[in-house]
Design a protein around this motif. Structure first.
Motif, PDB file in Angstrom:
ATOM      1  N   ALA A  37     -29.067 -14.369   0.416  1.00 21.84           N
ATOM      2  CA  ALA A  37     -28.477 -13.432  -0.592  1.00 21.84           C
ATOM      3  C   ALA A  37     -29.088 -13.889  -1.806  1.00 21.84           C
ATOM      4  N   GLU A  38     -29.953 -14.422  -2.648  1.00 17.69           N
ATOM      5  CA  GLU A  38     -30.554 -14.724  -3.726  1.00 17.69           C
ATOM      6  C   GLU A  38     -31.657 -13.386  -3.659  1.00 17.69           C
ATOM      7  N   TYR A  39     -32.011 -12.246  -2.428  1.00 22.39           N
ATOM      8  CA  TYR A  39     -32.705 -11.405  -2.950  1.00 22.39           C
ATOM      9  C   TYR A  39     -31.422 -10.809  -3.302  1.00 22.39           C
ATOM     10  N   ASP A  40     -30.230 -10.308  -3.134  1.00 23.69           N
ATOM     11  CA  ASP A  40     -29.862  -9.340  -3.534  1.00 23.69           C
ATOM     12  C   ASP A  40     -28.971  -9.591  -4.790  1.00 23.69           C
ATOM     13  N   VAL A  41     -29.233 -10.872  -5.351  1.00 27.87           N
ATOM     14  CA  VAL A  41     -28.713 -11.014  -6.620  1.00 27.87           C
ATOM     15  C   VAL A  41     -30.084 -10.930  -7.496  1.00 27.87           C
ATOM     16  N   LEU A  42     -31.177 -11.326  -7.187  1.00 32.67           N
ATOM     17  CA  LEU A  42     -32.210 -10.552  -7.890  1.00 32.67           C
ATOM     18  C   LEU A  42     -32.271  -9.328  -8.057  1.00 32.67           C
ATOM     19  N   LEU A  43     -32.200  -8.738  -7.344  1.00 35.14           N
ATOM     20  CA  LEU A  43     -31.766  -6.882  -7.133  1.00 35.14           C
ATOM     21  C   LEU A  43     -30.576  -6.098  -8.047  1.00 35.14           C
ATOM     22  N   THR A  44     -30.400  -6.913  -8.296  1.00 36.24           N
ATOM     23  CA  THR A  44     -29.037  -7.020  -8.855  1.00 36.24           C
ATOM     24  C   THR A  44     -29.553  -7.028 -10.965  1.00 36.24           C
ATOM     25  N   VAL A  45     -30.221  -8.430 -10.532  1.00 38.12           N
ATOM     26  CA  VAL A  45     -30.799  -8.716 -12.259  1.00 38.12           C
ATOM     27  C   VAL A  45     -31.980  -7.763 -12.608  1.00 38.12           C
ATOM     28  N   THR A  46     -32.968  -7.435 -11.320  1.00 34.77           N
ATOM     29  CA  THR A  46     -34.278  -7.113 -11.773  1.00 34.77           C
ATOM     30  C   THR A  46     -33.751  -4.985 -12.497  1.00 34.77           C
ATOM     31  N   ARG A  47     -33.066  -4.710 -12.061  1.00 37.05           N
ATOM     32  CA  ARG A  47     -32.595  -3.555 -12.017  1.00 37.05           C
ATOM     33  C   ARG A  47     -31.940  -3.244 -13.368  1.00 37.05           C
ATOM     34  N   SER A  48     -30.924  -4.079 -13.592  1.00 32.02           N
ATOM     35  CA  SER A  48     -30.694  -3.729 -15.103  1.00 32.02           C
ATOM     36  C   SER A  48     -31.297  -3.891 -16.193  1.00 32.02           C
ATOM     37  N   PRO A  49     -31.091  -3.639 -17.376  1.00 30.95           N
ATOM     38  CA  PRO A  49     -31.962  -3.376 -18.766  1.00 30.95           C
ATOM     39  C   PRO A  49     -32.288  -5.089 -19.266  1.00 30.95           C
ATOM     40  N   ASP A  50     -33.955  -4.713 -19.456  1.00 35.02           N
ATOM     41  CA  ASP A  50     -34.446  -6.417 -19.846  1.00 35.02           C
ATOM     42  C   ASP A  50     -33.964  -7.120 -18.408  1.00 35.02           C
ATOM     43  N   MET A  51     -33.853  -7.299 -17.500  1.00 33.69           N
ATOM     44  CA  MET A  51     -33.938  -7.557 -16.093  1.00 33.69           C
ATOM     45  C   MET A  51     -33.061  -9.506 -16.223  1.00 33.69           C
ATOM     46  N   THR A  52     -31.784  -8.265 -17.282  1.00 39.09           N
ATOM     47  CA  THR A  52     -30.263  -9.456 -17.515  1.00 39.09           C
ATOM     48  C   THR A  52     -29.006  -8.737 -16.558  1.00 39.09           C
ATOM     49  N   ALA A  53     -28.799  -9.167 -16.138  1.00 39.81           N
ATOM     50  CA  ALA A  53     -27.008  -9.164 -15.587  1.00 39.81           C
ATOM     51  C   ALA A  53     -26.390  -9.719 -16.269  1.00 39.81           C
ATOM     52  N   ARG A  54     -24.342  -9.373 -15.990  1.00 46.77           N
ATOM     53  CA  ARG A  54     -23.369 -10.371 -16.511  1.00 46.77           C
ATOM     54  C   ARG A  54     -23.324 -10.311 -14.426  1.00 46.77           C
ATOM     55  N   LEU A  55     -22.718 -11.780 -14.979  1.00 47.40           N
ATOM     56  CA  LEU A  55     -22.686 -12.205 -13.621  1.00 47.40           C
ATOM     57  C   LEU A  55     -21.526 -11.727 -12.951  1.00 47.40           C
ATOM     58  N   ARG A  56     -20.537 -10.584 -13.838  1.00 50.23           N
ATOM     59  CA  ARG A  56     -19.409 -10.191 -12.740  1.00 50.23           C
ATOM     60  C   ARG A  56     -19.541  -8.810 -12.416  1.00 50.23           C
ATOM     61  N   ASP A  57     -20.969  -8.312 -13.035  1.00 48.12           N
ATOM     62  CA  ASP A  57     -21.558  -7.021 -12.142  1.00 48.12           C
ATOM     63  C   ASP A  57     -21.960  -7.920 -10.802  1.00 48.12           C
ATOM     64  N   ILE A  58     -22.439  -9.062 -10.883  1.00 46.33           N
ATOM     65  CA  ILE A  58     -24.197  -9.439 -10.036  1.00 46.33           C
ATOM     66  C   ILE A  58     -23.032  -9.528  -8.976  1.00 46.33           C
ATOM     67  N   THR A  59     -21.695  -9.926  -9.201  1.00 48.89           N
ATOM     68  CA  THR A  59     -20.413 -10.248  -8.389  1.00 48.89           C
ATOM     69  C   THR A  59     -19.750  -9.180  -7.239  1.00 48.89           C
ATOM     70  N   SER A  60     -20.020  -8.052  -8.136  1.00 52.80           N
ATOM     71  CA  SER A  60     -18.546  -7.099  -7.778  1.00 52.80           C
ATOM     72  C   SER A  60     -20.032  -6.431  -6.840  1.00 52.80           C
ATOM     73  N   ASN A  61     -21.059  -6.247  -6.443  1.00 53.89           N
ATOM     74  CA  ASN A  61     -21.952  -5.891  -5.906  1.00 53.89           C
ATOM     75  C   ASN A  61     -22.795  -6.651  -4.774  1.00 53.89           C
ATOM     76  N   MET A  62     -21.453  -7.951  -4.287  1.00 52.09           N
ATOM     77  CA  MET A  62     -22.241  -8.859  -3.297  1.00 52.09           C
ATOM     78  C   MET A  62     -20.812  -8.791  -2.184  1.00 52.09           C
ATOM     79  N   LEU A  63     -21.217  -8.516  -1.266  1.00 55.16           N
ATOM     80  CA  LEU A  63     -19.625  -9.635  -0.146  1.00 55.16           C
ATOM     81  C   LEU A  63     -19.438 -10.509  -0.160  1.00 55.16           C
ATOM     82  N   ILE A  64     -19.988 -11.640  -1.103  1.00 61.90           N
ATOM     83  CA  ILE A  64     -19.380 -12.863  -1.040  1.00 61.90           C
ATOM     84  C   ILE A  64     -18.447 -13.294  -2.367  1.00 61.90           C
ATOM     85  N   SER A  65     -17.530 -14.032  -2.363  1.00 54.84           N
ATOM     86  CA  SER A  65     -16.070 -14.377  -3.423  1.00 54.84           C
ATOM     87  C   SER A  65     -17.160 -14.761  -5.065  1.00 54.84           C
TER      88      SER A  65
END
Length: 142
Positions: A37-65
């Motif tokens: 699960a942490e890997y999935d968060v970091l996957l979204t974050v590290t692929r984002s500009p400046d390694m920064t992502a909105r929480l809602r974008d992380i949530t939309s890429n994951m299969l948990i609430s």
């Protein structure tokens, strides 16, 4: 019109293949300091500009609430894998940035996990992989 029986057979085969591959790949995380699960968060974050992502974008890429993602991110902040701050463009939102430690841990695991994925997907040739990718994208299109 789509053949209903064929559609159900295709769905079941896709679902079972995904589940079996997913289960096999859990071993990639056994000797890692980060969870899947942490890997999935970091996957979204590290692929984002400046390694920064909105929480809602992380949530939309994951299969948990959303509440589960928020708790996970808070634990990752405590562990020093990510930093969290208010989103200046969304008063209710948050920005999540990978720390140097989080990015380093992600890259180390991504190398291992990427090899594992490539090995398991090598059952298919390049044309089959492209077809699978394109079909999956077509199923995801809204």
């Amino acid at each position: 019109m789509t053949d209903r029986k064929l559609a159900l057979e295709a769905w079941e085969s896709l679902f079972r293949a995904q589940h079996e591959l997913f289960t096999e790949m859990l071993s990639d995380f056994e000797h890692s300091d980060i969870t899947q699960a942490e890997y999935d968060v970091l996957l979204t974050v590290t692929r984002s500009p400046d390694m920064t992502a909105r929480l809602r974008d992380i949530t939309s890429n994951m299969l948990i609430s959303q509440p589960s993602v928020s708790r996970l991110v808070d634990r990752m902040v405590t562990r020093g894998l990510v930093a969290k701050c208010a989103d200046p463009d969304d008063g209710r939102g948050a920005l999540i940035r990978a720390t140097d430690e989080g990015a380093k841990a992600f890259r180390a695991l991504a190398t291992v996990h990427g090899r594992s994925i490539a090995d398991r997907m090598s059952r298919l040739d390049d044309d089959e992989l492209r077809a699978l990718r394109d079909l999956a994208e077509k199923l995801r299109a809204r």
